[in-house]
Design a protein around this motif. Structure first.
Motif: not given
Length: 439
Positions: A349-355, A360-365, A371-372, A410-412
């Motif tokens: 879920r975390r990887a999917a959200c960041v991807k 859309h050109g949005i940087s995320a950690h 959490n992201v 929170t992407v849990a």
């Protein structure tokens, strides 16, 4: 100052008590300004020194903070009033709370029968079988397990460790952005925070060194699942941080490994680096049960003695019923299978959200944990914009000391199939924000 409340008192303690009552009752709220020292002294017909002493006492107890020319104001999370998270508006998906997915929490065991007859729990504060299990838990990840102890949750343990070492006014090096409850805790204890920037590999060594040179007497950090940024120590970053810390042997280093079993990252701990003063704290609330307020700590012998000495003088021990429940779940194969599934699912879920955000050109950690962190220019615009689209995320202000703005998601509980819609809505909100504020 809030116009509906007047400060009273003729002594420093009386003035401080008056302010404290106002904060507890809501007459003074977070951010409300107290009168300048001389003005309040004139109003109360006391000396400026009396008012200054009252304000100092309030600062040391975490009720107020001083902002230089900005004067003295009520703290964002005053120690006399509990700060509750904002209630999630009806109809919104809660991605702000930092909670695990309840589907991956095992059922709690039936209540363990209490012990019969009088006996001294203080003489045996830890169940031997749980202590043995905890030593193996730390050993598995390379954390020295010669000295272990228990506490009533991670924050309880960290608070006791700091209280035995530091005094109000002492400085602690803290992650920035960092866990907001820890930041609130330090403020309530009257301790100063020195910001240490983090990235995807955790604390930055150069900034940690600056904080220690500036006089920080303790360091609190997360080796993985860093909240809110999601960073985790690489082997190289761990070695660089140890090299810095060895130059300051009197500093107490506390690792908060709060999500050990579901972080999705290997542990590269500072505790095996030969440091003189250290502790690693682990809890189980994120993966065995949110109501299991229990934590274990491995530490050096001096730190163990000071922690347990203070524990002995307060609650004495952690409930043996609670310990038995934790031990049961730790050794339950079905519970452990559920925990393993949780770690795998949270990683997906975390990887999917960041991807999807990156599309859309949005940087995320979000290198580990639940959490992201997404850097943004205007936190309020993003939080409110996502609210109109059905999402409730956490503004980054409560996590930040000097770091740039951002929001925590929170992407849990965010299924990969939902990540695309969340990212699309996020991009739409950013577009609206840029149009409103001029790009």
């Amino acid at each position: 100052m809030a116009t509906q409340y007047s400060i009273a008192g003729t002594t420093a303690k009386g003035i401080a008590a008056s302010v404290e009552r106002a904060v507890a009752d809501g007459g003074l709220g977070p951010g409300d300004a107290l009168p300048p020292v001389r003005r309040l002294a004139d109003e109360l017909a006391v000396s400026p020194g009396t008012v200054a002493t009252a304000y100092k006492e309030l600062r040391q107890r975490g009720v107020v903070v001083t902002r230089g020319r900005g004067g003295t104001v009520v703290a964002a999370a005053p120690a006399v009033a509990s700060r509750r998270p904002p209630k999630v508006p009806a109809g919104l998906r809660d991605l702000a709370g930092g909670h695990p997915d309840a589907a991956f929490l095992p059922d709690l065991p039936a209540l363990v029968a209490p012990s019969t007859g009088p006996r001294s729990h203080r003489s045996t504060p830890r169940l031997p079988l749980l202590e043995e299990r905890v030593r193996a838990w730390f050993d598995r990840d390379g954390v020295p397990s010669g000295h272990v102890t228990f506490a009533h949750g991670a924050l309880d343990c960290v608070a006791r460790l700091l209280a035995t070492e530091l005094r109000p006014g002492d400085a602690v090096a803290m992650e920035d952005p960092g866990y907001h409850h820890l930041l609130d805790l330090l403020q309530a204890m009257g301790l100063r925070t020195v910001a240490v920037a983090v990235d995807d590999e955790g604390m930055r060594p150069s900034e940690l060194k600056e904080a220690l040179r500036a006089g920080a007497r303790a360091v609190v950090c997360s080796p993985r699942a860093q909240n809110p940024y999601g960073g985790c120590f690489s082997a190289g970053r761990r070695d660089a941080l140890v090299e810095v810390l060895r130059q300051f042997p009197e500093v107490l280093v506390i690792e908060n490994d709060h999500a050990a079993e579901i972080s999705g990252a290997e542990l590269n701990s500072l505790t095996g680096g030969g440091l003189a003063r250290w502790a690693q704290v682990r809890t189980v609330t994120k993966y065995l049960g949110t109501d299991l307020r229990w934590a274990a700590a491995a530490c050096d012998p001096v730190t163990l003695a000071r922690h347990d000495g203070r524990l002995l003088l307060t609650s004495g021990w952690v409930s043996h019923l609670l310990q038995a429940a934790v031990l049961t779940l730790m050794d339950d194969p079905s519970a452990q299978l559920l925990v393993a599934r949780a770690e795998e699912t949270y990683g997906e879920r975390r990887a999917a959200c960041v991807k999807e955000l990156a599309r859309h050109g949005i940087s995320a950690h979000g290198a580990s944990g639940m959490n992201v962190w997404v850097p943004v220019r205007d936190e309020s615009a993003v939080v409110n914009g996502l609210r109109t689209r059905g999402w409730w995320v956490a503004a980054g202000a409560r996590f930040r000391l000097a770091a740039d703005p951002g929001v925590r998601i929170t992407v849990a509980g965010v299924d990969p199939s939902e990540a695309a819609r969340l990212a699309s809505d996020f991009a739409g909100v950013l577009g609206e924000s840029e149009a409103t504020y001029g790009g």
